[in-house]
Design an enzyme around this catalytic site. Structure first.
Site, short mmCIF file in Angstrom:
data_model
loop_
_atom_site.label_atom_id
_atom_site.label_comp_id
_atom_site.label_asym_id
_atom_site.label_seq_id
_atom_site.Cartn_x
_atom_site.Cartn_y
_atom_site.Cartn_z
CE1 TYR A 98 -4.18 -1.57 0.17
CE2 TYR A 98 -3.17 -3.08 1.11
CZ TYR A 98 -4.28 -2.75 0.60
OH TYR A 98 -5.50 -3.55 0.57
CD GLU A 140 -6.13 -6.29 1.85
OE1 GLU A 140 -4.86 -6.18 2.13
OE2 GLU A 140 -6.89 -5.67 1.15
#
Length: 395
Positions: A98, A140
């Site tokens: 990310y 996640e």
């Protein structure tokens, strides 16, 4: 969720960012793949990248998330985030990725918008990004913990079964012979294959067999048209992957599953290869002896194109209160209906919970018809693969 100051800035700049988001995402991917070519080779779907649909999906998800935060400052779009997180988990996305995305996305924003990106604007959109990213990272993490793995496992093809002219079922067992975590009907796995040019490409396929076995079953439709890159993985599986070949599979993911439906009337609607999760759901319902009404709906080009039709019919027949309705655009037999799926003459019991899988236009049409018949929008659930994922998550 979003701070008041950032919310005001995002609200004011959303039209400008929205108007430029297509160009921003195009430059983002160009910069990302220039710096990290391995991501395009081994993680991202090259077909979607070549068609430009992945850029549209990223643009849509960012705009949808920002708009939701502005319109609902005390909430977050958990349905959309959940769907994206399941997809990411099936790909093995890691938290550190990310930061890489952030670097190249914000470089693209600055490049496209130039002086319009003041420190205040940059800070506001930075907050939007990390609200979305951190929410996904948390979801996640939970999914990885539940599955017990973030890695890949080797599975051997033990059987190939032609279903139609362009659909092949593959049955697989783990190469290591170890235990297999059960899946929930409606879930999918990511399948990683090594292509002739050395790239490792990944696609998601619904598990089309019954839960409770050590065998994984996927049914793959060969994408028509140019095999490279749009249908390169499905064509590779059909043409090159024979019995004895080894594929990499993820753990099962996906949130289109049957929860607490013991006494609930159900409607399972599919079109084309969207039949795969519905057959698994019917198998589970038949195994558990589901007694409430089940309405089975499917649309296809022709009876010959209806993959898993025998299973579709057999599992429905095992249920005490089920009715199956099939529509075919071509060569409709006497027992089928001609044309597109039309629920006008189909009785939908009160309190029905619906599960849909197929092309997005099909699901939108069926959803509209179900709402017209009194089904609550919250009781209509979707499964979508590919870059249209975020769109269905909004519904």
């Amino acid at each position: 969720m979003l701070s008041e100051q950032s919310a005001a800035t995002v609200r004011a700049t959303l039209p400008v960012v929205g108007a430029a988001i297509g160009e921003i995402t195009e430059r983002f991917y160009a910069g990302l793949f220039a710096a990290h070519p391995e991501l395009l080779r081994d993680l991202f779907n090259r077909g979607n990248q070549a068609a430009g649909t992945q850029r549209q999906a990223l643009a849509g998800s960012i705009a949808a998330f920002a708009t939701y935060l502005v319109d609902h400052p005390d909430q977050r779009p958990d349905a959309m985030l959940g769907r994206i997180a399941h997809k990411h988990a099936s790909l093995g996305v890691a938290p550190e990725q990310y930061a890489v995305v952030h670097e190249h996305l914000f470089a693209a924003i600055a490049e496209v918008l130039g002086e319009a990106v003041t420190p205040e604007v940059a800070a506001a959109w930075d907050e939007v990004y990390w609200l979305m990213a951190n929410a996904l990272i948390a979801i996640e993490k939970r999914l990885y913990e539940e599955s017990g793995s973030r890695g890949w496992r080797e599975w051997e093809v033990v059987e190939r079964v032609p279903e139609t002219a362009d659909v092949m079922t593959f049955r697989l067992r783990p190469v290591d012979g170890g235990p297999v975590r059960d899946f929930r009907a409606g879930q999918y796995v990511s399948v990683g294959v090594k292509l002739p040019d050395g790239a490792r490409q990944i696609r998601q396929y619904s598990l089309s067999g019954a839960p409770g076995t050590t065998v994984r079953q996927i049914s793959v439709k060969a994408v028509r048209g140019d095999a490279a890159p749009g249908g390169e993985v499905s064509h590779h599986l059909h043409a090159r992957v024979q019995v004895g070949e080894v594929l990499q599979l993820s753990e099962p993911y996906g949130d289109l599953v049957l929860d607490d439906v013991t006494d609930t009337p159900l409607l399972l609607a599919s079109a084309g290869i969207g039949v795969t999760p519905m057959v698994a759901m019917l198998a589970q319902l038949a195994e558990t002896g589901h007694s409430a009404p089940v309405t089975v709906v499917h649309g296809d080009r022709s009876p010959a194109d209806h993959a898993l039709r025998a299973d579709h019919e057999a599992y429905a027949a095992k249920l005490p209160d089920a009715a199956a309705h099939f529509w075919y655009e071509e060569q409709a037999p006497e027992e089928g209906r001609s044309g597109l799926v039309d629920l006008g003459g189909i009785a939908v019991p009160e309190g029905t919970r619906a599960y849909l899988c197929g092309p997005l236009p099909f699901m939108r049409a069926v959803r509209t018809q179900l709402i017209g018949k009194g089904v609550a929008p919250a009781d209509i659930h979707y499964e979508v693969f590919g870059p249209d994922l975020w769109l269905a998550s909004r519904g």
